[in-house]
Design a protein around this motif. Structure first.
Motif, PDB file in Angstrom:
ATOM      1  N   PRO A 122      -4.523  -6.377   8.943  1.00 39.44           N
ATOM      2  CA  PRO A 122      -4.699  -6.615   7.503  1.00 39.44           C
ATOM      3  C   PRO A 122      -5.167  -8.020   7.152  1.00 39.44           C
ATOM      4  O   PRO A 122      -5.943  -8.194   6.196  1.00 39.44           O
ATOM      5  CB  PRO A 122      -3.304  -6.330   6.938  1.00 39.44           C
ATOM      6  N   ASP A 123      -4.716  -9.035   7.890  1.00 40.00           N
ATOM      7  CA  ASP A 123      -5.135 -10.402   7.571  1.00 40.00           C
ATOM      8  C   ASP A 123      -6.629 -10.603   7.811  1.00 40.00           C
ATOM      9  O   ASP A 123      -7.309 -11.269   7.026  1.00 40.00           O
ATOM     10  CB  ASP A 123      -4.342 -11.414   8.399  1.00 40.00           C
ATOM     11  N   LYS A 124      -7.153 -10.035   8.896  1.00 42.61           N
ATOM     12  CA  LYS A 124      -8.585 -10.174   9.168  1.00 42.61           C
ATOM     13  C   LYS A 124      -9.416  -9.411   8.147  1.00 42.61           C
ATOM     14  O   LYS A 124     -10.476  -9.878   7.711  1.00 42.61           O
ATOM     15  CB  LYS A 124      -8.898  -9.717  10.593  1.00 42.61           C
ATOM     16  N   THR A 125      -8.941  -8.249   7.749  1.00 40.63           N
ATOM     17  CA  THR A 125      -9.640  -7.494   6.702  1.00 40.63           C
ATOM     18  C   THR A 125      -9.640  -8.276   5.391  1.00 40.63           C
ATOM     19  O   THR A 125     -10.656  -8.347   4.691  1.00 40.63           O
ATOM     20  CB  THR A 125      -8.983  -6.123   6.508  1.00 40.63           C
ATOM     21  N   ARG A 126      -8.497  -8.870   5.059  1.00 38.63           N
ATOM     22  CA  ARG A 126      -8.402  -9.674   3.832  1.00 38.63           C
ATOM     23  C   ARG A 126      -9.357 -10.860   3.898  1.00 38.63           C
ATOM     24  O   ARG A 126     -10.019 -11.195   2.897  1.00 38.63           O
ATOM     25  CB  ARG A 126      -6.961 -10.152   3.646  1.00 38.63           C
ATOM     26  N   LEU A 127      -9.431 -11.504   5.050  1.00 35.34           N
ATOM     27  CA  LEU A 127     -10.335 -12.641   5.224  1.00 35.34           C
ATOM     28  C   LEU A 127     -11.790 -12.219   5.033  1.00 35.34           C
ATOM     29  O   LEU A 127     -12.552 -12.886   4.313  1.00 35.34           O
ATOM     30  CB  LEU A 127     -10.132 -13.242   6.615  1.00 35.34           C
ATOM     31  N   CYS A 128     -12.191 -11.120   5.664  1.00 34.66           N
ATOM     32  CA  CYS A 128     -13.572 -10.650   5.537  1.00 34.66           C
ATOM     33  C   CYS A 128     -13.879 -10.250   4.097  1.00 34.66           C
ATOM     34  O   CYS A 128     -14.964 -10.545   3.578  1.00 34.66           O
ATOM     35  CB  CYS A 128     -13.822  -9.475   6.481  1.00 34.66           C
ATOM     36  N   THR A 129     -12.923  -9.587   3.459  1.00 30.68           N
ATOM     37  CA  THR A 129     -13.127  -9.157   2.074  1.00 30.68           C
ATOM     38  C   THR A 129     -13.328 -10.356   1.165  1.00 30.68           C
ATOM     39  O   THR A 129     -14.271 -10.394   0.353  1.00 30.68           O
ATOM     40  CB  THR A 129     -11.926  -8.321   1.602  1.00 30.68           C
ATOM     41  N   ALA A 130     -12.478 -11.351   1.285  1.00 34.60           N
ATOM     42  CA  ALA A 130     -12.586 -12.536   0.421  1.00 34.60           C
ATOM     43  C   ALA A 130     -13.877 -13.300   0.689  1.00 34.60           C
ATOM     44  O   ALA A 130     -14.512 -13.809  -0.257  1.00 34.60           O
ATOM     45  CB  ALA A 130     -11.378 -13.441   0.640  1.00 34.60           C
ATOM     46  N   GLY A 163      -5.467 -18.571  -0.783  1.00 34.78           N
ATOM     47  CA  GLY A 163      -4.829 -19.327   0.282  1.00 34.78           C
ATOM     48  C   GLY A 163      -5.667 -19.497   1.530  1.00 34.78           C
ATOM     49  O   GLY A 163      -5.127 -19.775   2.606  1.00 34.78           O
ATOM     50  N   LEU A 164      -6.977 -19.381   1.399  1.00 35.66           N
ATOM     51  CA  LEU A 164      -7.872 -19.470   2.554  1.00 35.66           C
ATOM     52  C   LEU A 164      -8.503 -20.855   2.638  1.00 35.66           C
ATOM     53  O   LEU A 164      -8.628 -21.556   1.635  1.00 35.66           O
ATOM     54  CB  LEU A 164      -8.959 -18.400   2.457  1.00 35.66           C
TER      55      LEU A 164
END
Length: 273
Positions: A122-130, A163-164
């Protein structure tokens, strides 16, 4: 060298953008667990040359560093940009950012896409999405009534609100008969500050965003850039042309996403106020 391109130049750049988009799609078909990154590089170089073009990155010089050795920058997990293809074997759950450049008829194309290898956490998906959202918001902010600071501030606020880490040392750029032209296009800034955009400018907007810190380190090879805390990084890049009322996106991810699923979640139309 003018930052404002003629309609003929934009047409040539559009051809370059289409080829670099198709090259990334050709590579996409080979991304799977167990694949060596050097195979992806060979696929890209063969495809580029078969279309009468040259790989723009191979032999590229930056300062006093040795020439870049490959057609692609392949950056896995914590590598932000400029990773060397080699014997590394892709693993389930890896993030793989691939940056590709082509030279065709005296002009350049440049685009980047972060792929997921199999299922992502989920964290990698969130990173790519953002990161993808930040790219599209940055493009939406680019018009003749805007400034370079409007693009950067839009990217910065969207990612920092989640938070990125927004990498500051690496920037987007103008593009034309040279791969990197003025103006620089940072992923941070202040609204209504910096160079004002004008119709006919062709730019590469490319957020480089880390899951953790914004800080980076550089390997001993002088090229490979990593997140300082070892967290994953994502990178998406489009070529655009500033038009009278909006931006024309010259590159496309549609070819890629006909081959492999997008690693980011689709959202409704984004706005940033």
């Amino acid at each position: 060298m003018s930052m404002l391109k003629t309609p003929h130049e934009v047409a040539l750049l559009r051809e370059c953008a289409d080829l670099v988009s198709k090259t990334l799609a050709e590579v996409a078909g080979y991304i799977s667990p167990g694949q060596e990154t050097q195979v992806l590089d060979r696929v890209a170089e063969d495809f580029i040359r078969s279309h009468g073009a040259e790989p723009a990155f191979k032999g590229y010089r930056m300062g006093s560093l040795p020439p870049f050795p490959s057609a692609l920058c392949i950056s896995v997990n914590d590598v932000v940009v400029h990773g060397f293809p080699g014997s590394y074997t892709l693993c389930e759950g890896d993030l793989v950012s691939i940056d590709c450049g082509v030279q065709l008829n005296g002009y350049f194309g440049d685009s980047a896409y972060t792929f997921g290898v199999g299922d992502l956490d989920p964290d990698k998906t969130r990173l790519c999405t953002a990161t993808h959202e930040a790219l599209m918001l940055g493009i939406a902010a680019a018009n003749p009534h805007a400034t370079i600071g409007d693009i950067g501030s839009t990217v910065q606020r969207h990612c920092q609100a989640q938070g990125l880490g927004v990498v500051r040392e690496l920037v987007g750029h103008g593009i034309g008969s040279k791969l990197h032209e003025s103006p620089q296009v940072p992923n941070f800034g202040r609204p209504n500050k910096g160079r004002r955009l004008r119709t006919g400018m062709t730019l590469c907007i490319e957020p480089m965003i880390n899951l953790g810190t914004s800080e980076i380190t550089v390997d001993s090879d002088g090229w490979t850039v990593r997140s300082a805390d070892g967290t994953p990084s994502a990178h998406y890049e489009h070529m655009i042309c500033i038009r009278a009322d909006a931006s024309e996106v010259l590159t496309t991810f549609e070819y890629i996403e006909e081959v492999i699923p997008a690693p980011y979640e689709r959202t409704q139309t984004l706005t940033y106020g």
